[in-house]
Write an enzyme that holds these catalytic residues in place. Structure first.
Site, short mmCIF file in Angstrom:
data_model
loop_
_atom_site.label_atom_id
_atom_site.label_comp_id
_atom_site.label_asym_id
_atom_site.label_seq_id
_atom_site.Cartn_x
_atom_site.Cartn_y
_atom_site.Cartn_z
N LYS A 46 0.81 -1.20 0.00
CA LYS A 46 0.00 0.00 0.00
C LYS A 46 0.86 1.26 0.00
O LYS A 46 0.38 2.35 -0.24
CB LYS A 46 -0.89 0.00 1.27
CG LYS A 46 -1.74 -1.25 1.42
CD LYS A 46 -2.71 -1.13 2.60
CE LYS A 46 -2.25 -1.90 3.80
NZ LYS A 46 -2.16 -3.36 3.75
N GLY A 47 2.15 1.09 0.32
CA GLY A 47 3.01 2.24 0.60
C GLY A 47 3.13 3.26 -0.52
O GLY A 47 3.27 4.46 -0.26
N ASP A 103 7.59 3.12 -2.85
CA ASP A 103 7.71 4.07 -1.74
C ASP A 103 9.18 4.23 -1.34
O ASP A 103 9.68 5.33 -1.19
CB ASP A 103 6.83 3.65 -0.54
CG ASP A 103 7.07 2.20 -0.09
OD1 ASP A 103 7.87 1.47 -0.71
OD2 ASP A 103 6.45 1.81 0.92
N ASP A 106 15.09 -0.16 -0.40
CA ASP A 106 15.95 -0.31 0.78
C ASP A 106 17.03 -1.35 0.45
O ASP A 106 18.04 -1.01 -0.16
CB ASP A 106 15.05 -0.72 1.95
CG ASP A 106 15.78 -0.76 3.27
OD1 ASP A 106 16.72 0.03 3.44
OD2 ASP A 106 15.40 -1.56 4.14
N PHE A 155 14.73 4.52 10.08
CA PHE A 155 13.38 4.09 9.72
C PHE A 155 12.49 5.31 9.63
O PHE A 155 12.47 6.14 10.52
CB PHE A 155 12.84 3.10 10.75
CG PHE A 155 11.60 2.39 10.26
CD1 PHE A 155 11.71 1.26 9.47
CD2 PHE A 155 10.34 2.87 10.58
CE1 PHE A 155 10.57 0.61 8.99
CE2 PHE A 155 9.19 2.23 10.12
CZ PHE A 155 9.32 1.10 9.32
N ASP A 162 4.66 3.28 6.43
CA ASP A 162 4.03 2.95 7.70
C ASP A 162 4.99 2.33 8.69
O ASP A 162 6.08 1.87 8.34
CB ASP A 162 2.92 1.92 7.45
CG ASP A 162 3.50 0.53 7.14
OD1 ASP A 162 4.24 0.42 6.15
OD2 ASP A 162 3.24 -0.41 7.91
N ARG A 168 0.73 6.34 7.75
CA ARG A 168 0.75 6.53 6.29
C ARG A 168 0.19 7.90 5.89
O ARG A 168 0.59 8.46 4.87
CB ARG A 168 -0.10 5.45 5.60
CG ARG A 168 0.48 4.04 5.69
CD ARG A 168 -0.26 3.12 4.73
NE ARG A 168 -0.07 1.71 5.03
CZ ARG A 168 0.98 0.97 4.64
NH1 ARG A 168 1.94 1.53 3.91
NH2 ARG A 168 1.06 -0.31 4.95
P1 IMP Z 1 13.48 -3.88 0.41
O1 IMP Z 1 13.03 -5.16 -0.21
O2 IMP Z 1 14.42 -4.11 1.54
O3 IMP Z 1 14.03 -2.87 -0.57
O4 IMP Z 1 12.20 -3.30 1.17
C1 IMP Z 1 11.40 -2.32 0.67
C2 IMP Z 1 10.11 -2.30 1.47
O5 IMP Z 1 10.33 -2.34 2.89
C3 IMP Z 1 9.37 -1.01 1.20
O6 IMP Z 1 8.49 -1.13 0.12
C4 IMP Z 1 8.67 -0.76 2.53
O7 IMP Z 1 7.39 -1.38 2.54
C5 IMP Z 1 9.53 -1.41 3.57
N1 IMP Z 1 10.41 -0.40 4.23
C6 IMP Z 1 11.77 -0.35 4.13
N2 IMP Z 1 12.26 0.67 4.84
C7 IMP Z 1 11.19 1.30 5.40
C8 IMP Z 1 11.06 2.47 6.27
O8 IMP Z 1 12.02 3.16 6.66
N3 IMP Z 1 9.79 2.80 6.64
C9 IMP Z 1 8.69 2.09 6.24
N4 IMP Z 1 8.78 1.01 5.42
C10 IMP Z 1 10.02 0.61 5.02
MG MG Z 2 5.37 -1.41 4.95
#
Ligand code: IMP
Ligand code: MG
Length: 179
Positions: A46-47, A103, A106, A155, A162, A168
């Site tokens: 949903k982000g 969104d 990471d 974070f 969220d 959100r």
């Molecule tokens: P990745 O697979 O590690 O790149 O994760 C990305 C997903 O992790 C994003 O789409 C978010 O849903 C969640 N996420 C990663 N960091 C944050 C943060 O700082 N705040 C909120 N959600 C996060």
């Molecule tokens: Mg999330």
């Protein structure tokens, strides 16, 4: 509305005004790059919904939108970065110019999985546009075509992001206090 931030917020990284300005700049870049073409924006529920709608309203080429949802294996014993599709797109993307709207990128695991999944469906082109990019934590490399902001290893919540489904709807992006 200028309500005081919730107590769990440590500091605001990007204000509503900064976000709006920056989204306008990125939308202008996209409008220029896709001039004369039709575009499809794919949001990850949903982000990315808040970012996708703000961006779409400022893009000046004809576009369609579609959404998918993913679920992560939260069991710590499962391999990290394993995701699967929980909701697929409504329509085909074959032969279309597609931008995946995130969104935050990471570690990159989620984005890489989605890119591979979408690439297999034969789009004319496939790019990534993310609101936030946290490169210090990247584990797998993904080509980010458009980014609004780089953020430090904290974070963050707000503008769609969220913490346990809360925050959100904050108009700004903020770092949470460490627990
Ligand atoms: P990745 O697979 O590690 O790149 O994760 C990305 C997903 O992790 C994003 O789409 C978010 O849903 C969640 N996420 C990663 N960091 C944050 C943060 O700082 N705040 C909120 N959600 C996060
Ligand atoms: Mg999330």
């Amino acid at each position: 509305m200028n309500a005081a931030p919730p107590r769990e917020i440590e500091r605001i990284l990007f204000t509503e005004e900064q976000i709006e300005t920056r989204i306008g700049e990125v939308a202008a870049d996209i409008s220029r790059d896709f001039l004369g073409q039709e575009l499809k924006l794919i949001g990850v529920l949903k982000g990315s919904v808040f970012f996708l709608t703000a961006l779409a309203l400022k893009i000046r080429v004809p576009l369609r939108i579609d959404f998918l949802a993913i679920s992560r294996f939260t069991n710590e014993r499962a391999a990290p970065g394993i995701v699967r599709l929980a909701k697929d797109l409504d329509d085909s993307i074959e032969g279309e110019h597609v931008l995946l709207i995130e969104d935050i990128v990471d570690t990159g695991f989620t984005t890489r999985y989605l890119l591979q999944n979408l690439a297999a469906r034969g789009p004319a082109s496939l790019g990534i546009c993310t609101l936030l990019d946290r490169t210090p934590r990247r584990i797998v490399q993904v080509p980010v075509n458009y980014r609004c902001f780089e953020i430090p290893d904290r974070f963050v919540v707000g503008f769609g992001l969220d913490s346990m489904q809360l925050y959100r709807n904050l108009g700004y992006i903020a770092a949470l206090k460490p627990e």
